[in-house]
Design an enzyme around this catalytic site. Structure first.
Site, PDB file in Angstrom:
ATOM      1  N   ASP A   1       8.881   3.654   4.404  1.00  0.00           N
ATOM      2  CA  ASP A   1       8.587   2.239   4.603  1.00  0.00           C
ATOM      3  C   ASP A   1       7.379   1.788   3.793  1.00  0.00           C
ATOM      4  OD1 ASP A   1       8.915  -0.315   5.700  1.00  0.00           O
ATOM      5  OD2 ASP A   1       7.313   0.081   7.122  1.00  0.00           O
TER       6      ASP A   1
ATOM      7  N   ASN B   1       6.300  -8.801   3.583  1.00  0.00           N
ATOM      8  CA  ASN B   1       7.257  -7.957   2.863  1.00  0.00           C
ATOM      9  C   ASN B   1       8.273  -7.403   3.862  1.00  0.00           C
ATOM     10  OD1 ASN B   1       8.616  -5.924   1.512  1.00  0.00           O
ATOM     11  ND2 ASN B   1       6.797  -4.882   0.760  1.00  0.00           N
TER      12      ASN B   1
ATOM     13  N   LEU C   1      -0.179   1.549  11.788  1.00  0.00           N
ATOM     14  CA  LEU C   1      -1.465   1.803  12.427  1.00  0.00           C
ATOM     15  C   LEU C   1      -2.516   2.305  11.446  1.00  0.00           C
ATOM     16  CD1 LEU C   1      -0.369   3.266  15.884  1.00  0.00           C
ATOM     17  CD2 LEU C   1      -0.656   0.890  15.159  1.00  0.00           C
ATOM     18  N   ARG C   2      -2.124   2.449  10.179  1.00  0.00           N
ATOM     19  CA  ARG C   2      -3.046   2.635   9.047  1.00  0.00           C
ATOM     20  C   ARG C   2      -3.824   3.947   9.036  1.00  0.00           C
ATOM     21  NH1 ARG C   2      -0.314  -1.053   6.325  1.00  0.00           N
ATOM     22  NH2 ARG C   2      -0.754  -3.215   6.897  1.00  0.00           N
TER      23      ARG C   2
ATOM     24  N   HIS D   1      13.477   0.762   4.204  1.00  0.00           N
ATOM     25  CA  HIS D   1      12.846  -0.460   3.709  1.00  0.00           C
ATOM     26  C   HIS D   1      13.716  -0.913   2.540  1.00  0.00           C
ATOM     27  CE1 HIS D   1       9.292  -2.950   2.356  1.00  0.00           C
ATOM     28  NE2 HIS D   1       9.988  -2.875   1.240  1.00  0.00           N
TER      29      HIS D   1
ATOM     30  N   HIS E   1       8.474  -0.067  14.902  1.00  0.00           N
ATOM     31  CA  HIS E   1       8.041  -0.355  13.528  1.00  0.00           C
ATOM     32  C   HIS E   1       6.664  -1.004  13.530  1.00  0.00           C
ATOM     33  CE1 HIS E   1       9.282  -2.021   9.302  1.00  0.00           C
ATOM     34  NE2 HIS E   1       8.016  -1.602   9.331  1.00  0.00           N
TER      35      HIS E   1
ATOM     36  N   HIS F   1      -4.519  -6.210   8.377  1.00  0.00           N
ATOM     37  CA  HIS F   1      -5.305  -6.094   7.147  1.00  0.00           C
ATOM     38  C   HIS F   1      -6.710  -6.643   7.386  1.00  0.00           C
ATOM     39  CE1 HIS F   1      -2.064  -4.941   4.431  1.00  0.00           C
ATOM     40  NE2 HIS F   1      -1.310  -5.899   4.939  1.00  0.00           N
TER      41      HIS F   1
ATOM     42  N   ASP G   1       6.900  -5.075  12.927  1.00  0.00           N
ATOM     43  CA  ASP G   1       6.358  -4.768  11.604  1.00  0.00           C
ATOM     44  C   ASP G   1       4.868  -5.130  11.579  1.00  0.00           C
ATOM     45  OD1 ASP G   1       6.133  -3.941   8.984  1.00  0.00           O
ATOM     46  OD2 ASP G   1       7.111  -5.692   8.117  1.00  0.00           O
TER      47      ASP G   1
END
Length: 432
Positions: free
Chosen positions: A157, A283, A68-69, A184, A65, A314, A310
């Site tokens: 997710d 979250n 990697l955007r 999720h 989980h 950012h 998770d």
């Protein structure tokens, strides 16, 4: 021929029950010898020898989980930087979530991730495909095609699938694909405007509350929907103590339900949000000490069988704003191992062999990676190995992360236990 000898460490393989001092010899990417007494393996002069004395030698750590955007326009992380961060944290394999832009909802994007991971040439990266088109929760994504292209699991997710009819169809299709669905667990009508745990503290701070029941009712609903379907169902990032009880009952009834916990939910509470600390905004949210205790009990009892970070990187500006507007999540790949050690081993919840299982064999089982030989040390199996120094003391310094994300509330923590080296497919990716 390429060969690597990992010599003189405490070899732990939870899948086989092995726990003994010895050597592991990898030749051409494959484990060729596992000797229970050091010095019995005989490498030639071209073999790379890694001295693991005083260290734990185990299967390559697996995190099922991570975020990697990529693809994305914000560049908070890439497959390359995330895969390098994984190696730095001791992980040889990660599974990336589909809440990207665009969402990972097609076989073409599954193949794209595989190509980018191959080019990065660091950790193995597998795709968790979106279960619904664009992750909108309205119509199914091409689940069977994505599975054929290499997706190892499915999830929306970042959001739970709120529509029960769509959820039922997802479970049936994911089962037909022979994969696991990762939920999720967030009932959206109960979390509108919620940015932290619901309760007295949120009210005092003037922030929207996110109640634990929003997690619990979705798990309860899904378990009931799945009773006559029998899809493998995995609860992501459990945060609420009541969720542990629901999973426990489902497992006792023979339902194919598993669950995971993240390091921040095992160490931190909602109190860290005081002062409007945006690094504590995650979250699902940080909850109360009683929830932390029940999660740890769930791990000790074998209800929660997977540890997953998770990892949610950012840009700093996403956190340098007011609490309500700040992004959810924290970067976790590079500091997770010692945080698990603190929460679970140092706290007496479990011992090292079980910790290794929760980070190797168990996640491999959930995501179907054991079919590839991952998550275990076995002769003729893939040469994925992590070497851990359980005694190394160090300070978490986000500025030294390989990840593009520096957002973590654990900056400055003094911790114990660190990955010393990682071998992936017989190639030494990191040794310090």
């Amino acid at each position: 021929m390429s060969a690597v000898l990992i010599k003189g460490g405490r070899v732990i393989d939870p899948a086989s029950g092995l726990d003994a001092t010895g050597d592991v010899l990898i030749v051409d990417g494959v484990i060729r010898q596992i000797e229970k007494k050091s010095g019995k393996a005989h490498p030639d002069s071209k073999t790379t020898v890694l001295d693991a004395e005083g260290c734990i030698v185990c299967p390559g750590l697996i995190d099922i989980h991570v975020h990697l955007r990529e693809p994305s326009t914000k560049h908070a992380e890439t497959i390359a930087s995330g895969a390098e961060a994984a190696i730095n944290g001791g992980f040889s394999t990660v599974c990336c979530m589909p809440n990207t832009t665009p969402a990972l909802d097609s076989e073409i994007l599954v193949e794209y991730i595989a190509m980018r991971a191959l080019r990065a040439n660091m950790a193995r990266v597998f795709t968790v495909g979106a279960a619904t088109a664009e992750r909108k929760g309205q119509s199914l994504a091409p689940i069977l095609a994505m599975a054929k292209a290499g997706a190892v699991a499915f999830s929306d997710d970042g959001d739970g699938i709120a529509d029960a009819g769509v959820m039922s169809a997802v479970l049936r299709t994911v089962k037909a694909a022979g994969k696991v669905f990762m939920q999720h667990c967030q009932e959206p009508t109960l979390t509108r405007g919620g940015v932290m745990n619901g309760g007295t503290l949120a009210t005092k701070m003037g922030l929207g509350g996110w109640p634990a029941v929003a997690e619990e009712v979705m798990i309860e609903r899904d378990v009931r929907l799945n009773r006559d379907i029998g899809c493998r169902y995995h609860v992501q990032h459990v945060s609420a103590g009541g969720s542990v009880e629901i999973v426990r009952r489902a497992q006792a009834d023979g339902e194919p339900v598993t669950a995971e916990a993240a390091p921040h939910h095992l160490l931190l509470t909602e109190d860290l949000c005081e002062g409007y600390n945006t690094q504590a905004k995650v979250n699902p949210p940080l909850r109360r000490k009683s929830d932390v205790d029940r999660l740890k009990s769930g791990i000790a009892e074998g209800v929660i069988t997977v540890l997953a970070t998770d990892h949610a990187p950012h840009p700093l500006e996403s956190k340098q704003t007011d609490f309500a507007s700040a992004a959810f999540g924290m970067a976790g790949l590079e500091c997770a191992l010692p945080l698990y050690v603190r929460a679970l081993v140092e706290d007496g919840v479990i011992e090292w062999p079980r910790l290794i299982a929760l980070m190797t064999h168990e996640p491999a089982r959930v995501a179907g990676l054991e079919e590839m030989g991952l998550g275990r040390l076995a002769v003729d199996g893939p040469g994925d190995v992590t070497v851990i120094d359980p005694e190394e003391e160090w300070v978490i310094e986000p500025e030294k992360f390989k990840s593009a994300g520096r957002n973590t509330p654990f900056a400055g923590w003094k911790v114990k236990g660190r990955a010393k080296g990682v071998v992936v497919g017989g190639a030494v990716k990191m040794w310090r």
